[in-house]
Enzyme design. Structure first.
Site, mmCIF file in Angstrom:
data_model
loop_
_atom_site.group_PDB
_atom_site.id
_atom_site.type_symbol
_atom_site.label_atom_id
_atom_site.label_comp_id
_atom_site.label_asym_id
_atom_site.label_seq_id
_atom_site.Cartn_x
_atom_site.Cartn_y
_atom_site.Cartn_z
ATOM 1 N N ASP A 1 -1.696 0.138 1.759
ATOM 2 C CA ASP A 1 -2.504 -0.462 1.480
ATOM 3 C C ASP A 1 -3.373 -0.434 -0.219
ATOM 4 O OD1 ASP A 1 -5.280 -2.996 2.584
ATOM 5 O OD2 ASP A 1 -4.585 -2.863 0.664
HETATM 6 C C1 GLC Z 1 -6.866 -4.978 -0.600
HETATM 7 C C2 GLC Z 1 -6.627 -5.598 0.765
HETATM 8 C C3 GLC Z 1 -5.157 -5.732 1.125
HETATM 9 C C4 GLC Z 1 -4.922 -6.336 0.145
HETATM 10 C C5 GLC Z 1 -4.400 -5.589 -0.900
HETATM 11 C C6 GLC Z 1 -3.881 -6.246 -1.655
HETATM 12 O O1 GLC Z 1 -7.884 -4.094 -0.338
HETATM 13 O O2 GLC Z 1 -7.011 -4.685 1.900
HETATM 14 O O3 GLC Z 1 -5.523 -6.873 2.246
HETATM 15 O O4 GLC Z 1 -3.887 -7.035 0.124
HETATM 16 O O5 GLC Z 1 -5.169 -4.711 -1.323
HETATM 17 O O6 GLC Z 1 -4.605 -6.589 -2.818
#
Ligand code: GLC
Length: 704
Positions: free
Chosen positions: A262
């Protein structure tokens, strides 16, 4: 393209570049793409940036073409980048939030929504969506429940598959096919205290029986990627948790796709207290099989050093890069790096009237009617008042609405006028002093209340999930003037509704996206018949959370009459205020369950036959739910677990006899090691319209 030859021709730095994903602002000074995390300064050279294997979101076809062209022209090997984004419930045409999609209990609607989202996303050259989010959750304090499919393993499985099937329209090389990245592995929805990013601790038995099913459904639906969760899982950050990535994801669940972190999560293993520094984080990530780090640069900055000091194996790096190249090849990017990105396609395919019309049709089954004393459906001749904070709003898209624009939402008043219905905006305030005697002018009041869309989603945990108690004062005042009140609730999570139980009717409308007010007004007017069911239980008090229908008997089951020493609260009934699977419509269906055999061998289908009758002069839908349990069992099973359901449509006065067939796989139970432990025994089956309105059947399951 022979990707093995390509891999062999790459330098180590170029390989590490492929394992890195950067937001577009490293390439474009003025990207209008929002990133959902801190924009940390990363110390990367120009060549490092050009070697990036994938980009986190872009705002338009023009941006995508600019970045991809830069990479193809300036990098040594001209490997096209993958473009990924959070297309969660729409691209520019916005659909109901996923929790509302789950409330439809209708996977066909979800599949179609995602087909449209994939088509719209292709106009900007997006290749992968960070969707579906399939984190089962029972804790409405966690703001991200809006993004998932609720508390039940089966409903999560059904919706996970439908989501992915919708994005996967056509062949992977087709324009309009969107690869998927299911998330967040693992058990992010169980964040302690409902506080986002907090620790997760659970037995592996609970993980396998509750949380694994939706992830497994995504894997079985051929999702190409998985995103690891921010949270620790049993003491180890998911991002570097080899038990999760190797033993469970690969060895037990047979996932062979690309694993991505993430946002900045690999770097954040330092803040977790797991990694000493980015050098250590990079080592732990590579060892755990983390193929792509998102929005951080530990691999690029320290990968060469890790190899030269023999801290990690080049075989692990090669394995990750090969998976990334295989994904690019499967999507046809070597042949067509821009794949659909076109300003002309943006002009002709985004937010078309057809898409908006479909968005409306696909949303009717999401709102949930929780109470109706007969005031609904509204008479089209009624004089209707709009009162409350949501009376004039256009902010009805919900969180994670990507490039959706709230200007595309009509207000309730605009929609009512379009429907030639006499609706008047009175006040956003519920203070009686602001309303004076205006209620006398109306036949019925629409009480437009709930939680604003910016109060759910990521990093939006709350303990105050109750409706403002002062609203009861307004309802009592309206009742004193004999003016019926319809509470129209907006929100991205279950709320505590005790303050409005005296309203004449209550409808949970969630956030339905671009056509929210059209859908709600047509349901309130009876032009459409509500059929939504709760995908998450609504508590009586926040102190009950986490909460689910799917509960265990305990050794001292609740018994208010005979025994003081039983499982309960002294101050609140232990059941939900409104339970998972509950929802009313304007038609009352009746069900007759036919007798079933008293013995099942576990080999032939177990058949449940029922007859459902619509005794009304309008058509309607009902969700027949089958809950089951078997005892004795070790591990113990919950009293009721949804094992099958059907959504049935009946015409006026129609009857239908249906047979549900159950198999051993519907009763799967895992042990701590993730192995299936099925022990025959006494089977209790409940069939009905929600976990409390049921017909109960008991039979013996024995192999003989
Ligand atoms: C965010 C979220 C994730 C998302 C990623 C990219 O913090 O936790 O679900 O896909 O970053 O934006």
């Amino acid at each position: 393209m022979n990707i093995h030859d390509l891999l062999n021709s790459m330098t180590l730095k170029e390989k590490l570049g492929q394992m890195t994903q950067l937001p577009p602002h490293f390439f474009l000074s003025l990207s209008d793409t929002e990133v959902f995390g801190e924009k940390r300064t990363l110390y990367l050279s120009h060549d490092d940036i050009l070697s990036t294997g994938s980009i986190l979101g872009v705002g338009s076809a023009k941006e995508m073409v600019t970045i991809q062209s830069l990479i193809l022209e300036k990098s040594r090997l001209k490997i096209p980048a993958l473009f990924m984004a959070d297309i969660i419930h729409g691209y520019q045409t916005i659909f109901p939030i996923p929790l509302a999609q789950a409330a439809s209990f209708n996977p066909n609607l979800v599949k179609r929504m995602n087909e449209i989202s994939a088509l719209e996303a292709s106009t900007c050259g997006i290749h992968v969506t960070f969707s579906p989010m399939v984190d089962l959750s029972r804790d409405a304090r966690w703001g991200r429940v809006m993004e998932g499919f609720g508390e039940d393993p089966l409903l999560n499985q059904v919706m996970a598959k439908a989501s992915i099937d919708g994005y996967h329209k056509g062949k992977p090389t087709d324009v309009g096919y969107l690869a998927t990245c299911f998330k967040h592995f693992a058990a992010y929805g169980a964040s302690e205290s409902g506080r986002d990013y907090n620790s997760v601790d659970m037995s592996y038995e609970r993980f396998h029986n509750l949380y694994r099913p939706s992830y497994q459904a995504a894997i079985d639906a051929k999702s190409e990627m998985v995103m690891l969760a921010f949270n620790t899982f049993n003491g180890v950050p998911s991002t570097i948790n080899k038990t999760l990535t190797q033993n469970i994801l690969k060895d037990t669940m047979h996932f062979k796709g690309v694993i991505i972190s993430d946002y900045d999560a690999l770097h954040q293993t330092i803040a977790h207290g797991a990694a000493k520094d980015d050098f250590d984080a990079a080592r732990l990530g590579i060892e755990a099989g983390l193929d792509i780090e998102m929005a951080s640069s530990a691999y690029l900055e320290h990968g060469e050093d890790l190899i030269s000091k023999q801290k990690v194996s080049i075989d692990d790096i090669n394995a990750s890069v090969l998976k990334i190249l295989e994904l690019k090849q499967s999507l046809g990017l070597f042949e067509d790096p821009f794949k659909g990105a076109s300003e002309l396609r943006e002009k002709t395919l985004l937010k078309t009237s057809l898409h908006f019309e479909e968005a409306e049709k696909l949303s009717y089954e999401s709102p949930v009617l929780l109470k109706n004393d007969g005031v609904l459906p509204l008479k089209s001749s009624s004089k209707i008042a709009l009162i409350g904070p949501f009376s004039k709003t256009r902010s009805l898209l919900g969180a994670w609405h990507w490039h959706g624009n709230i200007k595309d939402c009509n207000t309730y008043e605009e929609t009512a006028k379009n429907l030639s219905v006499d609706v008047t905006y009175v006040s956003e305030s519920l203070d009686i002093n602001d309303i004076h005697n205006q209620l006398d002018l109306f036949d019925v009041i629409l009480l437009m209340i709930g939680e604003p869309q910016h109060e759910s989603g990521e990093a939006k945990s709350k303990v105050g999930i109750h409706i403002d108690p002062n609203i009861k004062t307004f309802i009592d005042y309206a009742n004193s003037k004999h003016k019926p009140v319809v509470a129209v609730i907006h929100g991205g999570r279950p709320l505590v509704l005790d303050a409005i139980l005296d309203a004449n009717a209550i409808m949970m409308t969630w956030f339905l996206g671009s056509r929210h007010t059209e859908v709600v007004m047509k349901l309130l007017l009876g032009l459409k018949n509500p059929s939504g069911k709760l995908p998450m239980s609504f508590p009586r008090h926040v102190g009950q959370l986490p909460l689910s229908y799917h509960d265990f008997n305990t050794g001292r089951p609740y018994d208010p009459i005979h025994n003081e020493y039983t499982t309960k609260y002294l101050d609140v009934h232990l059941s939900p205020l409104f339970v998972f699977g509950f929802g009313l419509s304007y038609t009352k269906m009746n069900i007759k369950v036919h007798d079933i055999k008293t013995h099942w061998d576990g080999i032939h289908p177990l058949e449940i036959t029922y007859t459902m009758t619509n005794s009304n002069d309008i058509s309607g839908d009902e969700v027949i739910q089958v809950y089951g349990s078997i005892h004795p069992s070790i591990p113990v099973r919950p009293l009721k677990k949804l094992i099958s359901y059907e959504k049935i449509h009946l015409k006026p006065f129609e009857s239908k006899t249906q047979t549900i067939k159950l198999f051993e796989k519907d009763f799967i139970l895992y042990n701590e090691s993730g192995n299936i432990v099925m022990t025959p025994g006494t089977m209790t089956l409940h069939i009905g319209f929600n976990p409390y309105e049921l017909h109960t059947l008991t039979l013996e399951w024995s192999p003989s």
